[in-house]
Every structure is written in structure tokens, then in C-alpha cells.
Design an enzyme around this catalytic site. Structure first.
Site, PDB file in Angstrom:
ATOM      1  N   LEU A   1       3.704  24.148  10.447  1.00 18.31           N
ATOM      2  CA  LEU A   1       2.594  24.800  10.597  1.00 18.31           C
ATOM      3  C   LEU A   1       1.450  24.022   9.643  1.00 18.31           C
ATOM      4  CD1 LEU A   1       3.937  28.387   9.750  1.00 18.31           C
ATOM      5  CD2 LEU A   1       2.675  27.547  12.036  1.00 18.31           C
ATOM      6  N   ASP A   2       0.236  24.000  10.115  1.00 18.98           N
ATOM      7  CA  ASP A   2      -0.708  23.554   9.154  1.00 18.98           C
ATOM      8  C   ASP A   2      -0.786  24.211   7.837  1.00 18.98           C
ATOM      9  OD1 ASP A   2      -1.324  21.592  11.145  1.00 18.98           O
ATOM     10  OD2 ASP A   2      -2.806  22.834  12.023  1.00 18.98           O
ATOM     11  N   PRO A   3      -1.281  23.287   7.092  1.00 23.19           N
ATOM     12  CA  PRO A   3      -1.597  24.199   5.466  1.00 23.19           C
ATOM     13  C   PRO A   3      -2.514  25.278   5.685  1.00 23.19           C
ATOM     14  CG  PRO A   3      -1.756  21.867   5.209  1.00 23.19           C
ATOM     15  CD  PRO A   3      -1.517  22.009   6.788  1.00 23.19           C
TER      16      PRO A   3
END
Length: 293
Positions: free
Chosen positions: A33-35
Site C-alpha cells: 500500500l502506498d504511504p
């Protein structure tokens, strides 16, 4: 472990934080998951790391908030603004026309700022150096793409998709179809198959549990078999179990439909993830070394 990844933390840093708490020798996650994103990040430890690759292809669900009128180089709010355009007056029918084009099996261009590799290097690394990066389109599956709510310039979407689908690219395509551009401002992953109704735990809750002792911490670990709960189950006899444990092929007399299944030994131990052909012959996808169930 079903982690509720916090905002601003990379998936790898989240994994390493939990791995440290568990004192686990090895661990992996099942798709980054992206930050910017929050929500379900299944983490695998020990023998469960053998399943990480299998879970990567699973169906996933998200809620995404998309800001209309602004295009960024990363397709999310962390990037530099490339273009600002006025947002036209939209009605639900116009938005639905844009969404319907992106349902089903579609061709999608991943973001330049992504973890995909090109010439052995992550594309976001190349992009940050200012190099020109050309990203070829690829086929992805979008099972659901629905409008949950909207304001004059913000769309909130429910998305169910397969592996490799970029929600940021969906936002870009929707924005271009509407003639004003768009980028993702918030993203939350709701579930990943087979964990459709996940009981997630935060890093803060795990830290508090660790202070109480191992028993409180370990209660958040699911058995390895939980990662295969959506597959048919095959119970092996002693002879079949021995053959599988030796890496041999067997033929199942009462085989499930061709595809993958979870094979259990007579003592209840999860023995292997098997691929079964139409004649009932097996191929070991992953073998496990686990105690009786």
C-alpha cells in the site's frame, strides 16, 4: 496478521515494525500500500511467508477520494501539480458514463511513480532522477467501480479490483474523461480475499499488547490455513500425506474441480497448497512444515 496500516507509513516499514514486535525471523506482506493509503495489509510470518505470492493475486476492495480539477505527477496529493483546470458542472449520469468505461477487463497505464521495475530498477527511482519513463499499458480487472458520494469537485468511489490495478490510474482516467483531470487524495483498502470481513489491528494496539506479554500479542496471529480459507479442502490419507511430504505427485480419487486446493494430513496439519488437473493429478505449489491442526 491483518494489519490496519496507518497513514504515512510505507508497507515495508509497517512490516518491519510488526516483525520486530513479534521477534520473527522472516516476514513479508501481500502487496504494498502506498504511504498515502490506509487499511488492510495482510502480513505473513514464518511458514505463512510461502503464501505471500499466492495472496498477491487476490481480489481487493478500496474506498478512494478523488479531487477533480488538478493533475499531479504522482496521481496523488503527494505529487507536484502539473495542471489545474476548471471542473465542469457534472451530473450522476455523466460520471456514470466515465465509470462504466473502466469496469471489467481493461487496459491501464500504471503511474510513472510506481514500484514496478524497468531495466531492473523501480520506476519511481528513475522518475525522481528526472529520467523519461515510458510505461506500457497492461490488462487489469476492475470488478466494481461505483460512485458513493460527490461534491462539486470531489468523487468518493468504491472499487473492487484484481492484482496490479492502480487506483491512482483509475482516478487519472476518470478525470481525463470528465475533461478536468483528477488525483487521489485519500485511499483505504477495505479487504483482500480471502479476508472479506477482516478484524484488523493497528500498530499502536500491537505495541500495547506487546507490553502485556507474548500471549496478548500472539492472539492477533491467524493460522496459516486462514490464508487458504477460500479454497477447496482435501483430506489426505497417510500414504498420500507421505508422498506429498516427499514432493511426489499423487492422483486424488475424489478430487475437487481443477484448480488449487488446500491439502491436510490425517492428523489435521496443513500439508500443502496443491494444483489439481482435470484428471485429479496434483502439483505442489507450496509445501508447509506445520504441527497438527
Amino acid at each position: 496478521m491483518l494489519l490496519d496500516k496507518p497513514l504515512g507509513l510505507s508497507s515495508n516499514k509497517a512490516l518491519q515494525s510488526v516483525r520486530s514486535l513479534l521477534r520473527a525471523s522472516k516476514g513479508g506482506h501481500t502487496g504494498a500500500l502506498d504511504p498515502l493509503a490506509t487499511g488492510l495489509l495482510p502480513l505473513c510470518f514464518g511458514e505463512a511467508t510461502k503464501l505471500a505470492g499466492s495472496l498477491l493475486g487476490s481480489r481487493k476492495a478500496y474506498v478512494a477520494e478523488c479531487q477533480l480539477g488538478v493533475t499531479t505527477d504522482t496521481a496523488d496529493k503527494e505529487g507536484e501539480v502539473l495542471l489545474s483546470r476548471p471542473v465542469p458542472v457534472l451530473d450522476d449520469a455523466t460520471i456514470e458514463t466515465a465509470l462504466v468505461k473502466l469496469r471489467g477487463r481493461i487496459l491501464q497505464v500504471p503511474p510513472v511513480y510506481s514500484a514496478l521495475k524497468q531495466d531492473g530498477e523501480r520506476m519511481y527511482v528513475k522518475a525522481r532522477r528526472g529520467e523519461a519513463v515510458e510505461v506500457p499499458p497492461r490488462e487489469v480487472d476492475v470488478y466494481r467501480l461505483d460512485l458513493l458520494s460527490r461534491t462539486a469537485d470531489v468523487l468518493t468511489l468504491h472499487i473492487e479490483c484484481g492484482s496490479g490495478t492502480y487506483v491512482r490510474s483509475l482516478a487519472v482516467d476518470i478525470g481525463e474523461d470528465l475533461g478536468c483531470g483528477a488525483h487521489v487524495t485519500a485511499l483505504r483498502r477495505l479487504w483482500v480475499e480471502p479476508f472479506r470481513e477482516p478484524q484488523m489491528v493497528t500498530i499502536e494496539a500491537l505495541q500495547q499488547a506487546a507490553e502485556q506479554g507474548d500471549e496478548a500479542l500472539l492472539k492477533w496471529l491467524l493460522p496459516v490455513s486462514a490464508g487458504l480459507s477460500d479454497l477447496p479442502v482435501v483430506q489426505l490419507d497417510d500414504a498420500q500425506s507421505m508422498a506429498i511430504s516427499r514432493g511426489q505427485k499423487i492422483q486424488l480419487n475424489h478430487a475437487p474441480p481443477a484448480g488449487q486446493c488446500a491439502a491436510y494430513a490425517s492428523d489435521g496439519a496443513l500439508l500443502a497448497l496443491l494444483e489439481v488437473d482435470i484428471d485429479g493429478f496434483t502439483r505442489i505449489v507450496r509445501g508447509f512444515n506445520l504441527p497438527p491442526g
